[in-house]
Motif scaffolding. Structure first.
Motif, PDB file in Angstrom:
ATOM      1  N   PHE A 159       0.820  -1.204   0.000  1.00 38.95           N
ATOM      2  CA  PHE A 159       0.000   0.000   0.000  1.00 38.95           C
ATOM      3  C   PHE A 159       0.861   1.263   0.000  1.00 38.95           C
ATOM      4  N   GLU A 160       2.007   1.215   0.667  1.00 38.04           N
ATOM      5  CA  GLU A 160       2.938   2.351   0.617  1.00 38.04           C
ATOM      6  C   GLU A 160       3.398   2.572  -0.821  1.00 38.04           C
ATOM      7  N   PHE A 161       3.682   1.466  -1.525  1.00 41.08           N
ATOM      8  CA  PHE A 161       4.144   1.529  -2.910  1.00 41.08           C
ATOM      9  C   PHE A 161       3.051   2.127  -3.807  1.00 41.08           C
ATOM     10  N   ILE A 162       1.795   1.633  -3.655  1.00 37.59           N
ATOM     11  CA  ILE A 162       0.720   2.126  -4.510  1.00 37.59           C
ATOM     12  C   ILE A 162       0.377   3.577  -4.173  1.00 37.59           C
ATOM     13  N   ASP A 163       0.526   3.953  -2.894  1.00 41.31           N
ATOM     14  CA  ASP A 163       0.355   5.372  -2.530  1.00 41.31           C
ATOM     15  C   ASP A 163       1.325   6.236  -3.338  1.00 41.31           C
ATOM     16  N   PHE A 164       2.555   5.746  -3.455  1.00 41.83           N
ATOM     17  CA  PHE A 164       3.570   6.468  -4.242  1.00 41.83           C
ATOM     18  C   PHE A 164       3.181   6.512  -5.718  1.00 41.83           C
ATOM     19  N   LEU A 165       2.768   5.340  -6.272  1.00 47.81           N
ATOM     20  CA  LEU A 165       2.434   5.271  -7.698  1.00 47.81           C
ATOM     21  C   LEU A 165       1.208   6.106  -8.044  1.00 47.81           C
ATOM     22  N   ALA A 166       0.294   6.263  -7.079  1.00 41.83           N
ATOM     23  CA  ALA A 166      -0.912   7.055  -7.317  1.00 41.83           C
ATOM     24  C   ALA A 166      -0.573   8.508  -7.650  1.00 41.83           C
ATOM     25  N   GLY A 167       0.601   8.952  -7.235  1.00 43.40           N
ATOM     26  CA  GLY A 167       1.034  10.320  -7.529  1.00 43.40           C
ATOM     27  C   GLY A 167       1.918  10.415  -8.759  1.00 43.40           C
ATOM     28  N   GLN A 168       2.131   9.298  -9.442  1.00 45.47           N
ATOM     29  CA  GLN A 168       2.980   9.263 -10.637  1.00 45.47           C
ATOM     30  C   GLN A 168       2.120   9.254 -11.909  1.00 45.47           C
ATOM     31  N   PRO A 169       2.655   9.745 -13.020  1.00 42.02           N
ATOM     32  CA  PRO A 169       1.900   9.762 -14.285  1.00 42.02           C
ATOM     33  C   PRO A 169       1.911   8.390 -14.969  1.00 42.02           C
ATOM     34  N   ILE A 170       1.282   7.410 -14.324  1.00 41.66           N
ATOM     35  CA  ILE A 170       1.206   6.074 -14.928  1.00 41.66           C
ATOM     36  C   ILE A 170      -0.222   5.829 -15.425  1.00 41.66           C
ATOM     37  N   LYS A 171      -0.360   4.898 -16.356  1.00 32.99           N
ATOM     38  CA  LYS A 171      -1.676   4.625 -16.932  1.00 32.99           C
ATOM     39  C   LYS A 171      -2.370   3.442 -16.253  1.00 32.99           C
ATOM     40  N   PRO A 199      -9.871   3.759  -6.252  1.00 35.83           N
ATOM     41  CA  PRO A 199     -10.917   3.522  -7.263  1.00 35.83           C
ATOM     42  C   PRO A 199     -10.609   4.111  -8.634  1.00 35.83           C
ATOM     43  N   LYS A 200      -9.750   5.117  -8.686  1.00 35.84           N
ATOM     44  CA  LYS A 200      -9.478   5.780  -9.966  1.00 35.84           C
ATOM     45  C   LYS A 200      -8.302   5.168 -10.721  1.00 35.84           C
ATOM     46  N   ILE A 201      -7.571   4.256 -10.074  1.00 34.29           N
ATOM     47  CA  ILE A 201      -6.434   3.627 -10.744  1.00 34.29           C
ATOM     48  C   ILE A 201      -6.914   2.419 -11.548  1.00 34.29           C
ATOM     49  N   HIS A 202      -6.491   2.341 -12.801  1.00 37.82           N
ATOM     50  CA  HIS A 202      -6.805   1.182 -13.649  1.00 37.82           C
ATOM     51  C   HIS A 202      -5.962  -0.002 -13.178  1.00 37.82           C
ATOM     52  N   VAL A 203      -6.624  -1.104 -12.815  1.00 39.51           N
ATOM     53  CA  VAL A 203      -5.938  -2.275 -12.265  1.00 39.51           C
ATOM     54  C   VAL A 203      -6.071  -3.464 -13.207  1.00 39.51           C
ATOM     55  N   ASP A 204      -4.934  -4.037 -13.610  1.00 44.65           N
ATOM     56  CA  ASP A 204      -4.902  -5.287 -14.385  1.00 44.65           C
ATOM     57  C   ASP A 204      -4.535  -6.438 -13.461  1.00 44.65           C
ATOM     58  N   PHE A 205      -5.153  -7.600 -13.693  1.00 48.20           N
ATOM     59  CA  PHE A 205      -4.820  -8.804 -12.933  1.00 48.20           C
ATOM     60  C   PHE A 205      -4.157  -9.814 -13.860  1.00 48.20           C
ATOM     61  N   HIS A 206      -3.061 -10.410 -13.371  1.00 48.26           N
ATOM     62  CA  HIS A 206      -2.232 -11.304 -14.181  1.00 48.26           C
ATOM     63  C   HIS A 206      -2.096 -12.631 -13.429  1.00 48.26           C
ATOM     64  N   ALA A 207      -2.828 -13.670 -13.911  1.00 47.64           N
ATOM     65  CA  ALA A 207      -2.864 -14.940 -13.188  1.00 47.64           C
ATOM     66  C   ALA A 207      -1.955 -15.988 -13.812  1.00 47.64           C
ATOM     67  N   HIS A 208      -1.346 -16.807 -12.946  1.00 45.76           N
ATOM     68  CA  HIS A 208      -0.624 -18.006 -13.389  1.00 45.76           C
ATOM     69  C   HIS A 208      -1.394 -19.236 -12.917  1.00 45.76           C
ATOM     70  N   ASN A 209      -1.058 -20.394 -13.482  1.00 45.61           N
ATOM     71  CA  ASN A 209      -1.933 -21.553 -13.344  1.00 45.61           C
ATOM     72  C   ASN A 209      -1.301 -22.710 -12.570  1.00 45.61           C
ATOM     73  N   ASP A 210      -0.398 -22.413 -11.636  1.00 46.76           N
ATOM     74  CA  ASP A 210       0.354 -23.478 -10.974  1.00 46.76           C
ATOM     75  C   ASP A 210      -0.523 -24.463 -10.209  1.00 46.76           C
ATOM     76  N   TYR A 211      -1.627 -24.002  -9.656  1.00 45.02           N
ATOM     77  CA  TYR A 211      -2.556 -24.895  -8.960  1.00 45.02           C
ATOM     78  C   TYR A 211      -3.812 -25.181  -9.797  1.00 45.02           C
ATOM     79  N   ASP A 212      -3.758 -24.857 -11.092  1.00 47.55           N
ATOM     80  CA  ASP A 212      -4.913 -25.008 -11.976  1.00 47.55           C
ATOM     81  C   ASP A 212      -6.067 -24.116 -11.519  1.00 47.55           C
TER      82      ASP A 212
END
Length: 506
Positions: A159-171, A199-212
């Motif tokens: 959450f500290e990291f995302i607090d920082f990123l929320a203030g950066q010009p990322i998409k 709520p305003k940050i666009h969030v992508d989820f990236h899943a791997h299938n190690d446990y199916d």
């Protein structure tokens, strides 16, 4: 009715999928797949490479970005980059790529033991990278590597990291389950907590299938509010692979009505088969949506149910994916399976003839042979042809031998009008030895055999199996010629079947 929420699909077959063991796409193959993904499948974005990997990767990215600029897709082309004091940015400038997916540390464990940096040092380097990218017209999305373990073991850092990123010009914020360790419940809880807080940050989820659990985790991430998903064609990827594109598309379309995705279902199978060819990564026959067997009914009772109000259909209709339902032919086949295949071939038989054909298919199935629709006309021809001549001569049994340094020999037990005769002989091959034995028997009985003038062997055109082999033999007796056909999984046996038909004709 509330407006449906759009979810972006980012395909990473060309980057994460290429990390499948033993897979390496050429530059031409990458360009072909990239075009299909965007123009044919209509995915929203594609991740095509990592920076600074090789000259081949450099050339592949250049060719894709060159095409993408002309086609108006350049903002949909993404490249994995690194916090490396501008080296990745320099590489991207040269290749023409305009969107970086910056790899950063999403868990305190990775940051401490791999980078050996403090959060402040890491954030400063990331900020410098993002600024440099912006100066050069490059958009930034940020991967939080090992984010799933970060949420489990060091959520305050995340959450500290995302607090920082929320203030950066990322998409976009890209949240990977890097090691494939999440459960569906955790996938929901972790994504939900981030979407609630940001709520305003666009969030992508990236899943791997190690446990199916890849598809289940994606479904829960969507329910929790994820804005985008990272998927691969055929579920390609490191270890057990990534969440598979086709399965996720089907699941979302059927079970999450409040969500809308733009992927064109009808093109999934076509693209899947091309990627299979290029990669050499084979699709399991029971792979949902894409596998050879998933739209094949094997049991006769299922085919019968399909004839009666489609009792065994579900929403996964094969036509959605550019495919057709098939009815397997084998030992569990019933009359209904045969009828379905006959309908597809435009053939019609009486109930009596269908019963005969069914019996023959069951016999082949008991020998563990796979019978295809393409084999069916040959089986029909063989079965119906066998019933046109009275069986006065029967090859009861035989032994065929073929040994190095010795001439092939055959022992045959032949029943003629009820009399059992046994004889043996040698020949230049197994079938020649069989014919020599017959000649011996018929000579002793004062009868003449016709002359063999032609011998042709073939498998049913279009058949994908080795179940059946058809042998067509042309015989000449006096001034008349005639042909007989034999059908079996073994070439020599099919020739013997054809020969027994000849013996009954004469």
């Amino acid at each position: 009715m509330s407006k449906r929420r759009n979810i972006e699909i980012m395909d990473t077959t060309l980057r994460d999928g290429e990390q499948t063991s033993g897979v390496s796409f050429s530059a031409t193959e990458k360009l072909t797949i990239a075009k299909l993904l965007l123009e044919e499948l209509h995915v929203d974005r594609i991740e095509i490479a990592s920076t600074r990997v090789s000259e081949g990767e450099y050339n592949a990215v250049k060719s894709i970005t060159s095409w993408a600029k002309e086609a108006g897709f350049i903002d949909k082309i993404e490249v994995l980059s690194f916090v490396d004091k501008g080296l990745s940015i320099e590489w991207m400038i040269k290749t023409g790529a305009k969107v970086q997916n910056l790899l950063t540390k999403g868990s305190l464990n990775h940051l401490t033991h791999q980078l050996k940096k403090t959060p402040e040092q890491h954030f400063k380097a990331i900020s410098e990278n993002i600024s440099l990218a912006l100066e050069n017209g490059i958009e930034t999305n940020v991967y939080l590597e090992d984010w799933s373990n970060g949420m489990r073991n060091s959520p305050d850092y995340v959450f500290e990291f995302i607090d920082f990123l929320a203030g950066q010009p990322i998409k976009r914020l890209l949240l990977p389950d890097t090691l494939g360790v999440l459960t569906p419940t955790e996938s929901y809880d972790f994504v939900y907590s981030i979407k609630q807080r940001y709520p305003k940050i666009h969030v992508d989820f990236h899943a791997h299938n190690d446990y199916d659990l890849g598809v289940a985790n994606v479904l829960e991430a969507v329910r929790a509010g994820a804005d985008g998903l990272h998927l691969t064609v055929n579920g390609m990827g490191e270890r057990a692979g990534n969440a598979p594109l086709a399965s996720v598309v089907a699941v979302i379309n059927d079970f999450v009505p409040e969500v809308k995705i733009g992927v064109k279902e009808k093109s999934l199978y076509k693209v899947s088969k091309l990627v299979e060819t290029f990669s050499g990564f084979r699709i399991p026959e029971n792979k949902p949506v894409l596998g050879d067997n998933v739209f094949t009914q094997t049991a006769g009772i299922h085919a019968d149910g399909d004839n009666k109000k489609n009792l065994y259909f579900n929403d996964l209709l094969p036509e959605r994916f550019g495919r057709k339902r098939q009815y397997a032919l084998g030992k569990t086949s019933g009359k209904a399976n045969i009828q379905k295949n006959l309908q597809q071939l435009g053939l019609y038989l009486s109930d009596e003839d269908i019963a005969k054909v069914t019996k023959r298919i069951i016999e082949l199935g008991d020998k563990k042979e796979v019978v295809t629709k393409e084999d069916l006309p040959y089986i029909i021809s063989d079965v119906l042809d066998s019933n046109t001549v009275e069986q006065k001569v029967i090859v009861e049994s035989y032994v065929l031998t073929h040994s190095k340094g010795l001439r092939p020999s055959t022992t045959v037990s032949l029943r003629i009008d009820g009399e059992l005769i046994e004889e043996n002989a040698q020949g230049d091959g197994q079938f020649d030895a069989f014919m020599s034995t017959l000649k011996k028997i018929y000579t002793e009985k004062g009868m003449e055999l016709p002359k063999l003038t032609d011998y042709a062997v073939r498998i049913p055109p279009g058949s994908n199996s080795d179940a059946l082999c058809e042998t067509v033999i042309t015989w000449k007796l006096g001034d008349k010629s005639f042909k007989t056909r034999g059908l079996d999984s073994d070439q020599t046996v099919s020739a013997i079947v054809a020969t027994q038909k000849m013996l009954n004709i004469i």
